[in-house]
Design an enzyme around this catalytic site. Structure first.
Site, PDB file in Angstrom:
ATOM      1  N   GLU A  86      -3.777   7.118  -4.808  1.00 56.66           N
ATOM      2  CA  GLU A  86      -4.127   6.590  -6.137  1.00 56.66           C
ATOM      3  C   GLU A  86      -5.458   7.152  -6.616  1.00 56.66           C
ATOM      4  O   GLU A  86      -6.367   7.331  -5.806  1.00 56.66           O
ATOM      5  CB  GLU A  86      -4.205   5.060  -6.062  1.00 56.66           C
ATOM      6  CG  GLU A  86      -2.848   4.449  -5.763  1.00 56.66           C
ATOM      7  CD  GLU A  86      -2.917   2.962  -5.462  1.00 56.66           C
ATOM      8  OE1 GLU A  86      -3.969   2.337  -5.700  1.00 56.66           O
ATOM      9  OE2 GLU A  86      -1.919   2.435  -4.976  1.00 56.66           O
ATOM     10  N   ARG A 141       0.855  -1.178   0.000  1.00 52.85           N
ATOM     11  CA  ARG A 141       0.000   0.000   0.000  1.00 52.85           C
ATOM     12  C   ARG A 141       0.893   1.230   0.000  1.00 52.85           C
ATOM     13  O   ARG A 141       1.918   1.257   0.702  1.00 52.85           O
ATOM     14  CB  ARG A 141      -0.893   0.036   1.243  1.00 52.85           C
ATOM     15  CG  ARG A 141      -2.062  -0.927   1.210  1.00 52.85           C
ATOM     16  CD  ARG A 141      -3.101  -0.511   0.173  1.00 52.85           C
ATOM     17  NE  ARG A 141      -4.268  -1.374   0.166  1.00 52.85           N
ATOM     18  CZ  ARG A 141      -4.415  -2.463  -0.589  1.00 52.85           C
ATOM     19  NH1 ARG A 141      -3.441  -2.830  -1.399  1.00 52.85           N
ATOM     20  NH2 ARG A 141      -5.528  -3.174  -0.536  1.00 52.85           N
ATOM     21  N   HIS A 189      -1.269  -0.049  -9.885  1.00 57.46           N
ATOM     22  CA  HIS A 189      -1.844  -0.999  -8.904  1.00 57.46           C
ATOM     23  C   HIS A 189      -2.382  -2.262  -9.598  1.00 57.46           C
ATOM     24  O   HIS A 189      -3.594  -2.486  -9.654  1.00 57.46           O
ATOM     25  CB  HIS A 189      -2.955  -0.321  -8.091  1.00 57.46           C
ATOM     26  CG  HIS A 189      -3.199  -1.011  -6.770  1.00 57.46           C
ATOM     27  ND1 HIS A 189      -3.542  -0.346  -5.621  1.00 57.46           N
ATOM     28  CD2 HIS A 189      -3.164  -2.325  -6.426  1.00 57.46           C
ATOM     29  CE1 HIS A 189      -3.694  -1.206  -4.623  1.00 57.46           C
ATOM     30  NE2 HIS A 189      -3.477  -2.423  -5.096  1.00 57.46           N
TER      31      HIS A 189
HETATM   32  C1  GLV Z   1      -4.968  -5.404  -3.646  1.00 56.21           C
HETATM   33  O1  GLV Z   1      -4.310  -4.442  -3.541  1.00 56.21           O
HETATM   34  C2  GLV Z   1      -5.508  -6.154  -2.551  1.00 56.21           C
HETATM   35  O2  GLV Z   1      -5.444  -5.700  -1.398  1.00 56.21           O
HETATM   36  O3  GLV Z   1      -6.024  -7.246  -2.798  1.00 56.21           O
END
Ligand code: GLV
Length: 303
Positions: free
Chosen positions: A252, A223, A270
């Protein structure tokens, strides 16, 4: 189940989709929302307390992600609302992408792909040499399911694998470092694989980035909140950090402008779990959790 997940959700449940129009309509409503008992959401949207407040009949939140940092878990707990996520099914893809980012960064794959596409290979000649990945010391911050999958993939080519997590993990062959700074100081590449949320907020701060140093690289597939993004950008711009491979960002889809022109970064929107196979498996798990809940059976992957 043989039908695609979206067919299944529409044929099995009454599903008002929270489009922008519907969201605006909800926001205008002074009275509570209708009898919605379940919310299916994804990791980047989650659900906040204000939205939950409009859903007085809410009993379960099924998140299509392993990370639930955008769900107000305290509020869900207070109201006795169940929360499920989608662990395990995405572990391999996220770990694969961490390895891909390292290779792309060390071997300058995006830069060289751009050179060939531009038609300038013949005129520009051979590009600047890249760096060897094999033999680099790799540190993993957060040795959960994804961290361990990364370590197993990296072990055959890494010089050494070390990790830091809240406590040492039993029965793993990798060196434990007492802190994030100690880990960063002893490796060439630091891979962030912790959950997001308040407990890890800016865990990778200026001190960790400085410990990694001008020959070090940071990879983040976790993250954006885990990294002090301002400190990261400053270190990259000033050459105090060697490079970065980033699949996630603090805000984001906003990516700091300064990163866009840097040659020593690889930037992805991402994509950790974003394969057809994994997204199908995640959707299926969301639906299986909902189906179990409404059948009065145990949830498959409760938090
Ligand atoms: C993606 O970022 C997730 O947390 O699955």
């Amino acid at each position: 189940m043989t039908k695609p997940p979206l067919f299944y959700i529409d044929s099995s449940f009454a599903v008002p989709r929270l489009t922008e129009g519907l969201k605006a309509a909800y926001d205008l409503r002074p009275e509570p929302g209708p009898g919605i008992r379940a919310v299916a959401t994804h990791g980047s949207s989650g659900i906040d307390a204000a939205t939950m407040a409009k859903l007085p009949d809410l009993e379960i939140i099924a998140v299509s992600a392993v990370g639930v940092d955008k769900v107000d878990l305290a509020e869900a707990k207070r109201r006795g609302i169940h929360v499920t996520n989608t662990p395990d099914v995405l572990t391999d893809d996220v770990a694969d992408l961490a390895i891909g980012l390292m290779i792309a960064l060390y071997r300058n794959i995006p830069r060289d792909d751009a050179l060939v596409r531009s038609g300038r290979w013949a005129s520009a000649g051979m590009p600047k040499l890249s760096r060897r990945l094999t033999g680099q010391r790799i540190g993993i911050l957060g040795l959960g399911r994804i961290g361990q999958a990364i370590a197993k993939r990296a072990a055959p080519f890494a010089g050494e694998i070390a990790y830091h997590s809240r406590r040492p993990v039993a029965d793993v062959p990798w060196r434990y470092a007492e802190s994030a700074v100690a880990l960063a100081a002893s490796v060439d590449i630091l891979i962030v694989a912790t959950p997001g949320g308040p407990a890890t907020d800016k865990l990778v701060d200026a001190a960790v980035i400085d410990a990694l140093g001008p020959n070090g690289s940071l990879i983040n597939i976790a993250r954006g909140s885990v990294v002090d993004e301002d400190a990261l950008v400053a270190a990259l711009v000033e050459g105090r950090l060697g490079g970065a491979g980033l699949d996630v960002f603090a805000h984001e889809p906003h990516v700091p402008e300064a990163l866009l022109s840097l040659p020593n970064v690889v930037l992805l929107p991402h994509q950790g779990s974003a394969t057809v196979e994994t997204r199908d498996a995640m959707a299926q798990l969301v639906l299986d959790n909902l189906a179990a809940f409404f059948a009065g059976k145990p949830l498959l992957t409760p938090l």
